[in-house]
Scaffold this active site. Structure first.
Site, PDB file in Angstrom:
ATOM      1  N   CYS A 149     -24.474 -17.355 -46.303  1.00 14.23           N
ATOM      2  CA  CYS A 149     -25.629 -17.114 -47.169  1.00 14.23           C
ATOM      3  C   CYS A 149     -25.176 -17.402 -48.603  1.00 14.23           C
ATOM      4  O   CYS A 149     -24.191 -18.114 -48.791  1.00 14.23           O
ATOM      5  CB  CYS A 149     -26.197 -15.700 -46.979  1.00 14.23           C
ATOM      6  SG  CYS A 149     -25.150 -14.340 -47.501  1.00 14.23           S
ATOM      7  N   GLY A 150     -25.875 -16.880 -49.590  1.00 15.70           N
ATOM      8  CA  GLY A 150     -25.487 -17.192 -50.969  1.00 15.70           C
ATOM      9  C   GLY A 150     -24.120 -16.637 -51.315  1.00 15.70           C
ATOM     10  O   GLY A 150     -23.244 -17.349 -51.817  1.00 15.70           O
ATOM     11  N   THR A 151     -23.927 -15.353 -51.031  1.00 23.55           N
ATOM     12  CA  THR A 151     -22.648 -14.704 -51.331  1.00 23.55           C
ATOM     13  C   THR A 151     -21.809 -14.412 -50.092  1.00 23.55           C
ATOM     14  O   THR A 151     -20.612 -14.128 -50.214  1.00 23.55           O
ATOM     15  CB  THR A 151     -22.896 -13.343 -52.011  1.00 23.55           C
ATOM     16  OG1 THR A 151     -23.659 -12.526 -51.095  1.00 23.55           O
ATOM     17  CG2 THR A 151     -23.657 -13.495 -53.326  1.00 23.55           C
ATOM     18  N   GLY A 152     -22.430 -14.384 -48.947  1.00 21.85           N
ATOM     19  CA  GLY A 152     -21.776 -13.942 -47.708  1.00 21.85           C
ATOM     20  C   GLY A 152     -21.873 -12.444 -47.504  1.00 21.85           C
ATOM     21  O   GLY A 152     -21.661 -11.939 -46.401  1.00 21.85           O
TER      22      GLY A 152
ATOM     23  N   GLY B 109     -24.504 -10.130 -47.844  1.00 23.48           N
ATOM     24  CA  GLY B 109     -25.623  -9.595 -47.075  1.00 23.48           C
ATOM     25  C   GLY B 109     -25.441  -9.852 -45.592  1.00 23.48           C
ATOM     26  O   GLY B 109     -25.801  -9.005 -44.750  1.00 23.48           O
ATOM     27  N   MET B 110     -24.893 -10.993 -45.260  1.00 30.41           N
ATOM     28  CA  MET B 110     -24.614 -11.315 -43.857  1.00 30.41           C
ATOM     29  C   MET B 110     -23.599 -10.338 -43.273  1.00 30.41           C
ATOM     30  O   MET B 110     -23.770  -9.829 -42.155  1.00 30.41           O
ATOM     31  CB  MET B 110     -24.071 -12.748 -43.741  1.00 30.41           C
ATOM     32  CG  MET B 110     -25.088 -13.836 -44.003  1.00 30.41           C
ATOM     33  SD  MET B 110     -26.408 -13.804 -42.769  1.00 30.41           S
ATOM     34  CE  MET B 110     -27.057 -15.479 -42.942  1.00 30.41           C
TER      35      MET B 110
ATOM     36  N   HIS C 141      -4.844  -8.502 -39.353  1.00 30.61           N
ATOM     37  CA  HIS C 141      -4.827  -7.037 -39.473  1.00 30.61           C
ATOM     38  C   HIS C 141      -6.109  -6.370 -38.980  1.00 30.61           C
ATOM     39  O   HIS C 141      -6.068  -5.259 -38.472  1.00 30.61           O
ATOM     40  CB  HIS C 141      -4.612  -6.625 -40.932  1.00 30.61           C
ATOM     41  CG  HIS C 141      -3.225  -6.873 -41.413  1.00 30.61           C
ATOM     42  ND1 HIS C 141      -2.727  -6.320 -42.566  1.00 30.61           N
ATOM     43  CD2 HIS C 141      -2.221  -7.632 -40.897  1.00 30.61           C
ATOM     44  CE1 HIS C 141      -1.474  -6.716 -42.741  1.00 30.61           C
ATOM     45  NE2 HIS C 141      -1.142  -7.527 -41.746  1.00 30.61           N
TER      46      HIS C 141
ATOM     47  N   ASP D  72     -28.887 -18.451 -43.958  1.00 28.54           N
ATOM     48  CA  ASP D  72     -30.215 -18.414 -44.579  1.00 28.54           C
ATOM     49  C   ASP D  72     -30.395 -19.709 -45.393  1.00 28.54           C
ATOM     50  O   ASP D  72     -29.573 -20.628 -45.300  1.00 28.54           O
ATOM     51  CB  ASP D  72     -30.416 -17.133 -45.401  1.00 28.54           C
ATOM     52  CG  ASP D  72     -29.585 -17.106 -46.675  1.00 28.54           C
ATOM     53  OD1 ASP D  72     -28.775 -18.039 -46.898  1.00 28.54           O
ATOM     54  OD2 ASP D  72     -29.734 -16.155 -47.462  1.00 28.54           O
ATOM     55  N   HIS D  73     -31.461 -19.740 -46.175  1.00 29.24           N
ATOM     56  CA  HIS D  73     -31.752 -20.963 -46.934  1.00 29.24           C
ATOM     57  C   HIS D  73     -30.632 -21.300 -47.933  1.00 29.24           C
ATOM     58  O   HIS D  73     -30.390 -22.468 -48.218  1.00 29.24           O
ATOM     59  CB  HIS D  73     -33.085 -20.805 -47.680  1.00 29.24           C
ATOM     60  CG  HIS D  73     -33.137 -19.559 -48.500  1.00 29.24           C
ATOM     61  ND1 HIS D  73     -33.316 -18.308 -47.939  1.00 29.24           N
ATOM     62  CD2 HIS D  73     -32.990 -19.356 -49.830  1.00 29.24           C
ATOM     63  CE1 HIS D  73     -33.296 -17.386 -48.893  1.00 29.24           C
ATOM     64  NE2 HIS D  73     -33.096 -17.996 -50.047  1.00 29.24           N
TER      65      HIS D  73
ATOM     66  N   ARG E   7       0.672  -1.932 -34.796  1.00 28.06           N
ATOM     67  CA  ARG E   7       0.157  -0.798 -35.581  1.00 28.06           C
ATOM     68  C   ARG E   7      -1.295  -1.004 -35.998  1.00 28.06           C
ATOM     69  O   ARG E   7      -1.989  -0.042 -36.311  1.00 28.06           O
ATOM     70  CB  ARG E   7       1.027  -0.559 -36.817  1.00 28.06           C
ATOM     71  CG  ARG E   7       0.932  -1.633 -37.885  1.00 28.06           C
ATOM     72  CD  ARG E   7       1.908  -1.385 -39.026  1.00 28.06           C
ATOM     73  NE  ARG E   7       1.689  -2.255 -40.166  1.00 28.06           N
ATOM     74  CZ  ARG E   7       2.098  -3.503 -40.253  1.00 28.06           C
ATOM     75  NH1 ARG E   7       2.744  -4.059 -39.229  1.00 28.06           N
ATOM     76  NH2 ARG E   7       1.878  -4.225 -41.337  1.00 28.06           N
ATOM     77  N   HIS E   8      -1.760  -2.245 -35.993  1.00 35.97           N
ATOM     78  CA  HIS E   8      -3.137  -2.533 -36.407  1.00 35.97           C
ATOM     79  C   HIS E   8      -4.156  -2.214 -35.308  1.00 35.97           C
ATOM     80  O   HIS E   8      -5.335  -2.005 -35.600  1.00 35.97           O
ATOM     81  CB  HIS E   8      -3.284  -4.006 -36.809  1.00 35.97           C
ATOM     82  CG  HIS E   8      -2.345  -4.381 -37.913  1.00 35.97           C
ATOM     83  ND1 HIS E   8      -2.477  -3.905 -39.191  1.00 35.97           N
ATOM     84  CD2 HIS E   8      -1.238  -5.179 -37.904  1.00 35.97           C
ATOM     85  CE1 HIS E   8      -1.493  -4.389 -39.939  1.00 35.97           C
ATOM     86  NE2 HIS E   8      -0.735  -5.156 -39.183  1.00 35.97           N
TER      87      HIS E   8
HETATM   88  C1  RB5 Z   1     -30.685 -15.310 -51.147  1.00 28.84           C
HETATM   89  O1  RB5 Z   1     -31.197 -15.557 -52.410  1.00 28.84           O
HETATM   90  C2  RB5 Z   1     -29.453 -14.417 -51.237  1.00 28.84           C
HETATM   91  O2  RB5 Z   1     -29.828 -13.125 -51.601  1.00 28.84           O
HETATM   92  C3  RB5 Z   1     -28.713 -14.427 -49.935  1.00 28.84           C
HETATM   93  O3  RB5 Z   1     -28.379 -15.722 -49.584  1.00 28.84           O
HETATM   94  C4  RB5 Z   1     -27.389 -13.665 -49.904  1.00 28.84           C
HETATM   95  O4  RB5 Z   1     -26.568 -14.008 -50.977  1.00 28.84           O
HETATM   96  C5  RB5 Z   1     -27.458 -12.234 -49.684  1.00 28.84           C
HETATM   97  O5  RB5 Z   1     -26.465 -11.546 -49.519  1.00 28.84           O
END
Ligand code: RB5
Length: 144
Positions: free
Chosen positions: A65-68, A70-71, A98, A8-9, A132-133
């Site tokens: 994405c910002g945190t990874g 949401g993806m 694993h 994303d952006h 086992r995995h």
């Molecule tokens: C965008 O602001 C942010 O919400 C997105 O990049 C991501 O971190 C969502 O999980």
């Protein structure tokens, strides 16, 4: 390896750096976007990459994405997709060994570019341990 990448952006800048590194290393990369800084919805790109992996059009996926997070949550709605959001090399190695993760999700606001580059290399180079995995990974597809 054929790899689908998306962002994303918040992740586009890092995604482009990682994409170019993958191409330079000889991988075949399908970039589903986004391509600019305009605000977009991360699930659109997560679903595009997850679909490619689920259909076997790509062996691995990379989402930024910002945190990874949401993806990863979005990509994991697809059967056969095992998306992992990692923060370090230990986690990244273990989600391959694993959990047989096939999509790596990175938070561009959390992980620096140099570490992200090493994480991608680790993700691609690490082989699923099986044994086992294997049964546990199969059970991931049987939620009821
Ligand atoms: C965008 O602001 C942010 O919400 C997105 O990049 C991501 O971190 C969502 O999980």
């Amino acid at each position: 390896m054929k790899i689908a990448v998306g962002a994303d952006h918040a992740g586009v800048e890092l995604k482009n750096v990682l994409r170019d590194t993958l191409i330079a290393a000889g991988h075949e990369v399908v970039d589903v976007g986004t391509q600019g800084n305009q605000s977009v919805d991360y699930p659109d790109f997560a679903h595009a990459v997850a679909r490619a992996v689920a259909k076997g059009e790509a062996e691995r996926g990379l989402l930024v994405c910002g945190t990874g997070q949401g993806m990863a949550i979005s990509a994991n709605r697809h059967a056969g997709v095992r998306a992992a959001c990692t923060r370090d090399l230990y986690d990244t190695r273990l989600v391959r060994e694993h959990n047989d993760a096939n999509v790596l999700c990175i938070g561009a606001r959390v992980v620096g570019a140099a570490l992200a580059d090493e994480m991608v290399k680790t993700f691609l180079a690490t082989v699923f341990a099986g044994g086992r995995h294997a049964g546990r990974v199969r059970k991931m597809e049987e939620p009821s």
